[in-house]
Scaffold this motif. Structure first.
Motif, PDB file in Angstrom:
ATOM      1  N   LEU A  47      44.454  47.160  39.174  1.00  0.00           N
ATOM      2  CA  LEU A  47      45.526  47.684  40.155  1.00  0.00           C
ATOM      3  C   LEU A  47      46.500  48.523  39.487  1.00  0.00           C
ATOM      4  CD1 LEU A  47      45.942  44.646  42.638  1.00  0.00           C
ATOM      5  CD2 LEU A  47      44.250  44.893  42.349  1.00  0.00           C
ATOM      6  N   ARG A  48      45.930  50.520  39.885  1.00  0.00           N
ATOM      7  CA  ARG A  48      46.488  51.238  39.570  1.00  0.00           C
ATOM      8  C   ARG A  48      47.661  51.866  40.074  1.00  0.00           C
ATOM      9  NH1 ARG A  48      42.381  54.765  36.062  1.00  0.00           N
ATOM     10  NH2 ARG A  48      41.009  55.368  38.469  1.00  0.00           N
ATOM     11  N   CYS A  49      48.005  51.064  40.952  1.00  0.00           N
ATOM     12  CA  CYS A  49      48.895  51.939  42.162  1.00  0.00           C
ATOM     13  C   CYS A  49      49.974  51.117  41.182  1.00  0.00           C
ATOM     14  CB  CYS A  49      48.654  50.939  43.677  1.00  0.00           C
ATOM     15  SG  CYS A  49      48.437  49.307  43.856  1.00  0.00           S
ATOM     16  N   ASN A  50      51.027  52.149  41.813  1.00  0.00           N
ATOM     17  CA  ASN A  50      52.770  51.944  41.115  1.00  0.00           C
ATOM     18  C   ASN A  50      53.304  50.756  42.483  1.00  0.00           C
ATOM     19  OD1 ASN A  50      53.206  53.418  43.170  1.00  0.00           O
ATOM     20  ND2 ASN A  50      53.150  55.140  41.674  1.00  0.00           N
ATOM     21  N   THR A  51      54.905  50.790  42.503  1.00  0.00           N
ATOM     22  CA  THR A  51      55.139  49.255  42.794  1.00  0.00           C
ATOM     23  C   THR A  51      54.946  50.114  44.239  1.00  0.00           C
ATOM     24  OG1 THR A  51      57.537  50.845  42.073  1.00  0.00           O
ATOM     25  CG2 THR A  51      57.357  49.262  41.300  1.00  0.00           C
ATOM     26  N   SER A  52      55.521  51.665  45.029  1.00  0.00           N
ATOM     27  CA  SER A  52      54.773  52.041  46.080  1.00  0.00           C
ATOM     28  C   SER A  52      54.438  52.480  46.448  1.00  0.00           C
ATOM     29  CB  SER A  52      56.070  53.606  45.760  1.00  0.00           C
ATOM     30  OG  SER A  52      54.982  54.198  45.119  1.00  0.00           O
ATOM     31  N   GLY A  53      52.840  51.603  45.626  1.00  0.00           N
ATOM     32  CA  GLY A  53      51.589  52.147  45.670  1.00  0.00           C
ATOM     33  C   GLY A  53      50.885  50.823  46.708  1.00  0.00           C
ATOM     34  N   PRO A  54      51.094  49.418  46.272  1.00  0.00           N
ATOM     35  CA  PRO A  54      50.427  48.372  47.833  1.00  0.00           C
ATOM     36  C   PRO A  54      51.090  48.393  49.109  1.00  0.00           C
ATOM     37  CG  PRO A  54      51.279  47.766  44.786  1.00  0.00           C
ATOM     38  CD  PRO A  54      51.553  49.329  45.765  1.00  0.00           C
ATOM     39  N   GLY A  55      52.332  49.163  49.212  1.00  0.00           N
ATOM     40  CA  GLY A  55      53.501  48.074  50.185  1.00  0.00           C
ATOM     41  C   GLY A  55      53.095  47.409  50.299  1.00  0.00           C
ATOM     42  N   THR A  56      53.109  46.836  51.998  1.00  0.00           N
ATOM     43  CA  THR A  56      52.831  45.077  52.006  1.00  0.00           C
ATOM     44  C   THR A  56      51.431  44.776  52.613  1.00  0.00           C
ATOM     45  OG1 THR A  56      55.765  45.503  52.989  1.00  0.00           O
ATOM     46  CG2 THR A  56      54.453  44.209  53.805  1.00  0.00           C
ATOM     47  N   TRP A  57      51.532  43.639  51.953  1.00  0.00           N
ATOM     48  CA  TRP A  57      50.455  42.818  52.923  1.00  0.00           C
ATOM     49  C   TRP A  57      51.035  42.550  53.682  1.00  0.00           C
ATOM     50  CZ3 TRP A  57      46.388  41.389  48.056  1.00  0.00           C
ATOM     51  CH2 TRP A  57      45.851  42.629  46.946  1.00  0.00           C
ATOM     52  N   THR A  58      49.857  42.443  54.635  1.00  0.00           N
ATOM     53  CA  THR A  58      49.667  41.581  55.691  1.00  0.00           C
ATOM     54  C   THR A  58      48.053  40.780  55.937  1.00  0.00           C
ATOM     55  OG1 THR A  58      48.697  43.518  57.468  1.00  0.00           O
ATOM     56  CG2 THR A  58      51.287  42.986  57.294  1.00  0.00           C
ATOM     57  N   SER A  59      47.639  40.734  55.158  1.00  0.00           N
ATOM     58  CA  SER A  59      46.299  39.926  55.041  1.00  0.00           C
ATOM     59  C   SER A  59      46.505  39.884  53.394  1.00  0.00           C
ATOM     60  CB  SER A  59      45.088  40.689  55.829  1.00  0.00           C
ATOM     61  OG  SER A  59      45.401  41.638  54.730  1.00  0.00           O
ATOM     62  N   GLY A  60      45.132  38.422  53.283  1.00  0.00           N
ATOM     63  CA  GLY A  60      44.931  38.358  51.936  1.00  0.00           C
ATOM     64  C   GLY A  60      44.005  38.528  51.238  1.00  0.00           C
ATOM     65  N   VAL A  61      43.822  39.057  49.563  1.00  0.00           N
ATOM     66  CA  VAL A  61      42.332  38.295  49.354  1.00  0.00           C
ATOM     67  C   VAL A  61      41.677  37.255  48.516  1.00  0.00           C
ATOM     68  CG1 VAL A  61      41.362  40.133  46.575  1.00  0.00           C
ATOM     69  CG2 VAL A  61      42.890  40.898  47.892  1.00  0.00           C
ATOM     70  N   THR A  62      40.692  36.852  48.534  1.00  0.00           N
ATOM     71  CA  THR A  62      40.106  35.537  48.246  1.00  0.00           C
ATOM     72  C   THR A  62      39.349  36.242  47.240  1.00  0.00           C
ATOM     73  OG1 THR A  62      39.421  34.801  50.749  1.00  0.00           O
ATOM     74  CG2 THR A  62      38.692  33.689  48.948  1.00  0.00           C
ATOM     75  N   VAL A  63      39.093  35.184  45.895  1.00  0.00           N
ATOM     76  CA  VAL A  63      38.993  35.376  45.012  1.00  0.00           C
ATOM     77  C   VAL A  63      37.962  34.668  44.856  1.00  0.00           C
ATOM     78  CG1 VAL A  63      39.860  35.949  42.137  1.00  0.00           C
ATOM     79  CG2 VAL A  63      41.297  36.225  44.270  1.00  0.00           C
ATOM     80  N   THR A  64      36.678  34.546  44.182  1.00  0.00           N
ATOM     81  CA  THR A  64      35.367  33.612  44.042  1.00  0.00           C
ATOM     82  C   THR A  64      34.975  33.832  42.557  1.00  0.00           C
ATOM     83  OG1 THR A  64      34.024  34.594  45.281  1.00  0.00           O
ATOM     84  CG2 THR A  64      35.385  33.404  46.594  1.00  0.00           C
ATOM     85  N   LYS A  65      34.944  34.881  42.558  1.00  0.00           N
ATOM     86  CA  LYS A  65      33.392  35.186  41.110  1.00  0.00           C
ATOM     87  C   LYS A  65      35.466  36.018  40.045  1.00  0.00           C
ATOM     88  CE  LYS A  65      30.904  38.681  44.154  1.00  0.00           C
ATOM     89  NZ  LYS A  65      30.480  40.229  44.086  1.00  0.00           N
ATOM     90  N   ALA A  66      34.250  35.591  38.575  1.00  0.00           N
ATOM     91  CA  ALA A  66      35.299  35.643  37.437  1.00  0.00           C
ATOM     92  C   ALA A  66      35.305  36.343  36.878  1.00  0.00           C
ATOM     93  CB  ALA A  66      33.365  34.663  36.270  1.00  0.00           C
ATOM     94  N   VAL A  67      36.826  36.835  37.378  1.00  0.00           N
ATOM     95  CA  VAL A  67      36.889  38.186  37.386  1.00  0.00           C
ATOM     96  C   VAL A  67      38.878  38.225  36.940  1.00  0.00           C
ATOM     97  CG1 VAL A  67      35.824  39.706  38.685  1.00  0.00           C
ATOM     98  CG2 VAL A  67      37.902  38.467  39.867  1.00  0.00           C
ATOM     99  N   THR A  68      39.268  39.135  36.134  1.00  0.00           N
ATOM    100  CA  THR A  68      40.105  39.819  36.292  1.00  0.00           C
ATOM    101  C   THR A  68      40.928  40.182  37.124  1.00  0.00           C
ATOM    102  OG1 THR A  68      40.246  38.817  33.777  1.00  0.00           O
ATOM    103  CG2 THR A  68      42.538  40.384  34.418  1.00  0.00           C
ATOM    104  N   ILE A  69      42.212  39.787  37.920  1.00  0.00           N
ATOM    105  CA  ILE A  69      42.766  40.864  38.703  1.00  0.00           C
ATOM    106  C   ILE A  69      44.092  41.291  37.537  1.00  0.00           C
ATOM    107  CG2 ILE A  69      44.111  41.192  40.396  1.00  0.00           C
ATOM    108  CD1 ILE A  69      41.780  38.954  41.916  1.00  0.00           C
ATOM    109  N   SER A  70      44.306  42.647  37.428  1.00  0.00           N
ATOM    110  CA  SER A  70      45.286  42.734  36.336  1.00  0.00           C
ATOM    111  C   SER A  70      46.009  44.288  37.326  1.00  0.00           C
ATOM    112  CB  SER A  70      44.605  43.410  35.669  1.00  0.00           C
ATOM    113  OG  SER A  70      45.859  43.464  34.308  1.00  0.00           O
ATOM    114  N   GLY A  71      47.297  44.342  37.078  1.00  0.00           N
ATOM    115  CA  GLY A  71      48.536  44.939  37.154  1.00  0.00           C
ATOM    116  C   GLY A  71      48.831  45.649  36.515  1.00  0.00           C
TER     117      GLY A  71
END
Length: 299
Positions: A47-71
């Protein structure tokens, strides 16, 4: 020549074992979910967005694969949770025991009931390769929820002003049927985290680590953490709290729940080498069932 060809094939297969890095610049939940769905096992979703990039999330993300989610680190990547129900920002629910990591993100939320940032849900197969590390959690309630047969590693995170930072449920009778092995890897490991406990209004949390009696049967190791309860923060994170009775116990380990048929309590808690500074008076560890191995803590 035959030997050379075989050697080249081995080298190629080894290269293929390393995952690709998928970059997400506009970090909406839809974009992150799309990147996850397109990823292969072993990939890194950056995730290459900065503090103003993601904004407010009103839904989520489902993780089912062998991945790394990194800010880019908690000071650079912030996700503000604006979900109206108890849907987590990240729901980790693979259908087999995969390696999944969530790291480098600041989860910011307002304090209401069950403001879940990360939920890990295990099944009969068990989740033993989940890591949640180097994140920051500000405000919220039940920031990390663990349920079922799941033994994640939760390390090097910072929790500020969170009502119940970690809420643990197990897999009931199945959890009790597995061997009880203190000192083994068969447990949730909570280590090297920093917890600053102070409710924004009352400065009174139930517990830092809440172990449930309904869907119980969990086991956890709590070590090398710093726990501070000094009414240091309000929901603005900087305004001092004025409630002088601020207190939060480190654990609330429930025993069996006789009112809920079939629900078992905690199997085992090991707690050692933690630094604990509590404001107020009361019990530090609430041990209400199971095997309790508590030693070498600085209080």
């Amino acid at each position: 020549m035959k030997i050379i060809c075989i050697f080249i094939m081995i080298i190629c297969f080894q290269c293929m074992a390393y995952g690709a890095t998928v970059y997400v610049d506009e970090c909406s939940p839809a974009n992150v979910q799309s990147a996850h769905n397109a990823a292969s096992n072993g990939d890194i979703i950056q995730l290459r967005c900065n503090t103003s990039g993601p904004g407010t999330w009103t839904s989520g993300v489902t993780v089912t694969k062998a991945v790394t989610i990194s800010g880019l680190g908690p000071s650079s990547t912030q996700i503000t949770r604006g979900i109206s129900d108890d849907t987590p920002v990240f729901s980790v629910s693979p259908t087999s025991d995969l390696s999944i990591r969530i790291t480098g993100i600041h989860f910011y939320t307002e304090q209401t009931s069950y403001e879940v940032a990360i939920r890990v849900s295990g099944g009969s197969y068990g989740l033993t390769h989940i890591r949640i590390d180097n994140n920051k959690f500000t405000n919220g309630d039940h920031n990390i929820m663990i349920s079922g047969y799941a033994y994640p590693l939760i390390d090097n995170n910072t929790f500020i002003n969170t009502e119940i930072p970690i809420h643990i449920k197990g897999d009931n009778e199945s959890g009790w049927n597995r061997p009880i092995q203190p000192g083994s890897e068969n447990a949730i490991y909570i280590e090297n985290n920093s917890f600053t406990i102070g409710d924004y209004s009352t400065c009174a949390a139930d517990a830092v680590i809440y172990v449930d009696s309904q869907d119980g049967g969990s086991r956890q190791v709590i070590r090398w953490n710093d726990f501070t309860s000094e009414c240091t923060y309000t929901n603005t994170e900087t305004t001092p709290c004025t409630n002088t009775s601020c207190f939060a116990q480190i654990t609330n380990d429930h025993g069996n729940a006789p009112w809920a048929s079939g629900d078992r309590g905690v199997v085992m808690t090991e707690a050692y080498n933690n630094n604990i500074s509590l404001y107020g008076s009361g019990q530090v560890f609430c041990a209400r069932g199971g095997v309790q191995i508590i030693h070498s803590n600085s209080v």
